[in-house]
Structures are given as structure tokens and as C-alpha cells.
Design an enzyme around this catalytic site. Structure first.
Site, PDB file in Angstrom:
ATOM      1  CG  HIS A   1      -6.178   2.160   4.900  1.00  0.00           C
ATOM      2  ND1 HIS A   1      -5.787   3.206   5.707  1.00  0.00           N
ATOM      3  CD2 HIS A   1      -5.148   1.283   4.889  1.00  0.00           C
ATOM      4  CE1 HIS A   1      -4.563   2.965   6.146  1.00  0.00           C
ATOM      5  NE2 HIS A   1      -4.152   1.799   5.661  1.00  0.00           N
TER       6      HIS A   1
ATOM      7  CD  GLU B   1      -3.939  -2.084   7.407  1.00  0.00           C
ATOM      8  OE1 GLU B   1      -2.773  -2.283   7.036  1.00  0.00           O
ATOM      9  OE2 GLU B   1      -4.598  -1.095   7.067  1.00  0.00           O
TER      10      GLU B   1
ATOM     11  N   GLY C   1       1.789   2.944  10.690  1.00  0.00           N
ATOM     12  CA  GLY C   1       2.742   4.026  10.475  1.00  0.00           C
ATOM     13  C   GLY C   1       3.893   4.050  11.473  1.00  0.00           C
TER      14      GLY C   1
ATOM     15  CG  ASN D   1      -1.781   1.191   1.345  1.00  0.00           C
ATOM     16  OD1 ASN D   1      -1.886   1.974   0.388  1.00  0.00           O
ATOM     17  ND2 ASN D   1      -2.420   1.369   2.491  1.00  0.00           N
TER      18      ASN D   1
ATOM     19  CE  LYS E   1      -0.434   3.409   4.799  1.00  0.00           C
ATOM     20  NZ  LYS E   1      -0.584   3.657   6.219  1.00  0.00           N
TER      21      LYS E   1
HETATM   22  P1  PGA Z   1       2.356   0.836   7.789  1.00  0.00           P
HETATM   23  O1  PGA Z   1       0.880   0.979   7.179  1.00  0.00           O
HETATM   24  O2  PGA Z   1       2.947  -0.423   7.234  1.00  0.00           O
HETATM   25  O3  PGA Z   1       3.053   2.069   7.345  1.00  0.00           O
HETATM   26  O4  PGA Z   1       2.169   0.760   9.278  1.00  0.00           O
HETATM   27  C1  PGA Z   1       0.061  -0.121   6.989  1.00  0.00           C
HETATM   28  C2  PGA Z   1      -1.260   0.314   6.433  1.00  0.00           C
HETATM   29  O5  PGA Z   1      -1.802   1.344   6.881  1.00  0.00           O
HETATM   30  O6  PGA Z   1      -1.795  -0.321   5.503  1.00  0.00           O
END
Ligand code: PGA
Length: 247
Positions: free
Chosen positions: A91, A161, A167, A6, A8
Site C-alpha cells: 500500500h 491505487e 484519501g 481497508n 487503515k
Molecule cells: P480512500 O483510500 O478510499 O480513503 O481513498 C483507499 C486506499 O488507500 O486503499
């Protein structure tokens, strides 16, 4: 093992996206993982065009609307037409921007109607010692799957999640033992909504602070079917390491 990258809004440059796709194509040939890349919507068409590799593409979201007079929306039909095969839905960053459980359910239906395989994201903001967070997680699954037919429900993968891990760095991820418990709990909820065969086949993946240093333990000890990776998937070096660790 399913690895969903992902990106983002970490990748804001198409050239960087192309480099990551090239690296992923190399990796998928050499390793045993299924890799799904979820680039930002404006890059989806350019990156997925002419793809003949085992890599598949996802959209990070779909609109709650079905097209027409809706400026700026990315409908499920557009995402499918641009080359997505999966759709991340619900999400926490979309929920924070206003997606209620009802909106998530509508998006799930739109994705399925366009033959996108949905990856439904669920997870609690925080934990409490009485286990109340479990009811919230259950509600997220039940509200999203209930409007679907039995057959449609079988197409949905679940990404657990927890918001408190997203994050962060690997130290803040869930412990393998706790993840194993959550996977069991989610499978129990799924078994109430899906046929026995579909419930057993449904994929349950984990996301939140997954990095090269913790992915192997999380994979080995929890019973998850894969990972939804954010920040560590948007960097070629760490993404390569992630895939190596679980292959
Ligand atoms: P992260 O995000 O790996 O940066 O913690 C995961 C997500 O939000 O899908």
C-alpha cells in the site's frame, strides 16, 4: 464484485470494529458482493474468531521478516493464524513508510508461503502527459511478481491505487474512462508474466476516493473486478451504501 474494506487506522476501538463486522455480515447475506475486511492488526484475531459467514478477513500488511527476534512485527504466519485469508501488500502508505519494490516482493513471497492471497497495491504519485507514469506502474508489477513461480503469480490480485486520488472525495477519483485504460494496461503487463488463463482470471481492482456516489459508474464503465475502499469503508452508513450501489 470484490470489495476490500481497508480500515487503515480509522478504527481504533474494537467495539466499533465489531459493529462494522456485524453490518458487513448482514450485507453479505443480502447482496451479491464478496466482502473482505482489513481491520488494524491488533483487532484481526478478535474479529475473525469464530467467523462462519461469507465475509473474509485481510491483514493490511505483513512484515518483511519471518519471525524470531523482531519486536513489534506482524509476520505473515501471525496474520494467517489470527484468521486473515488475504494480505494487502505494498500500500502506498506502507511504501511511504519505507517499503521499496524489493521489500514489497519479499512480503509478497512471505504472504504466499502462508497461504494468504496477496492484494498487491500499485499506482503512480502523479501523471505526466508523456505517459512515463506507466513505466513506474509496470515496474511495480514486474518487480513484485518476477521472483514468484508461475503458479504463485496466479494467486495475486492487483489493486491499482493512484496516490493522487487516495484519501480524497469522490470528485477527485479517477474517471471511469481513464480507469478502463489502466485496467487494460495492467492486464497487458500481467499477460507478460502469467499464463494466459491466469492472466485472464487475475483480479484487478481500483482504490482511491471510492465513495457511494461514484462506485457504480466506476464499476460499470471500467472493467474492474472490484474496489479497495479506505475512508468510505470505515463508516457503517457509507459502507452499506457502497455495497448496495454495486449489488
Ligand atoms: P480512500 O483510500 O478510499 O480513503 O481513498 C483507499 C486506499 O488507500 O486503499
Amino acid at each position: 464484485m470484490l470489495i476490500v474494506a481497508n480500515w487503515k487506522a480509522y478504527i481504533e476501538d474494537l467495539k466499533k470494529g465489531k459493529e462494522l463486522v456485524t453490518a458487513a455480515k448482514r450485507l453479505v447475506r443480502a447482496q451479491k458482493c464478496d466482502i473482505v475486511l482489513a481491520p488494524p492488526a491488533p483487532f484481526l484475531g478478535a474479529l475473525a474468531a469464530g467467523n462462519t459467514s461469507k465475509i473474509v478477513f485481510a491483514t493490511q500488511d505483513v512484515s518483511a521478516t519471518l519471525g524470531g527476534a523482531a519486536t513489534g512485527e506482524n509476520t505473515a504466519a501471525m496474520c494467517a493464524s489470527a484468521g486473515a485469508q488475504y494480505a494487502i501488500i505494498g500500500h502506498s502508505e506502507r511504501r511511504a513508510a519505507g517499503d521499496s519494490n524489493e521489500i514489497v516482493a519479499a512480503k509478497l513471497s512471505h504472504a504466499i508461503a502462508r497461504n494468504l492471497s496477496p492484494i498487491l497495491c500499485i499506482g503512480e504519485a502523479q501523471r505526466d502527459s508523456e505517459g512515463r507514469y506507466l513505466a513506474g506502474v509496470r515496474e511495480q508489477i514486474v518487480s513484485a511478481l518476477t521472483p514468484l513461480t508461475q503458479k504463485e503469480r496466479g494467486h495475486v490480485s492487483i489493486a491499482y491505487e493512484p496516490l493522487w486520488a487516495i484519501g480524497k472525495s469522490a470528485d477527485n477519483a479517477i474517471r471511469p474512462h481513464d480507469l478502463a485504460e489502466m485496467v487494460l494496461y495492467i492486464r497487458k503487463v500481467l499477460s507478460e508474466l502469467l499464463s494466459g488463463k491466469d492472466a485472464r482470471a487475475a483480479r484487478v481492482i481500483y482504490g482511491g476516493a471510492v465513495e457511494p456516489s461514484n462506485i457504480r459508474d466506476l464499476a460499470r464503465e471500467s472493467g474492474v473486478d472490484g474496489f479497495l475502499v479506505g475512508h468510505a469503508s470505515a463508516d457503517e452508513h457509507s459502507f452499506t451504501e457502497l455495497i448496495r450501489q454495486v449489488s
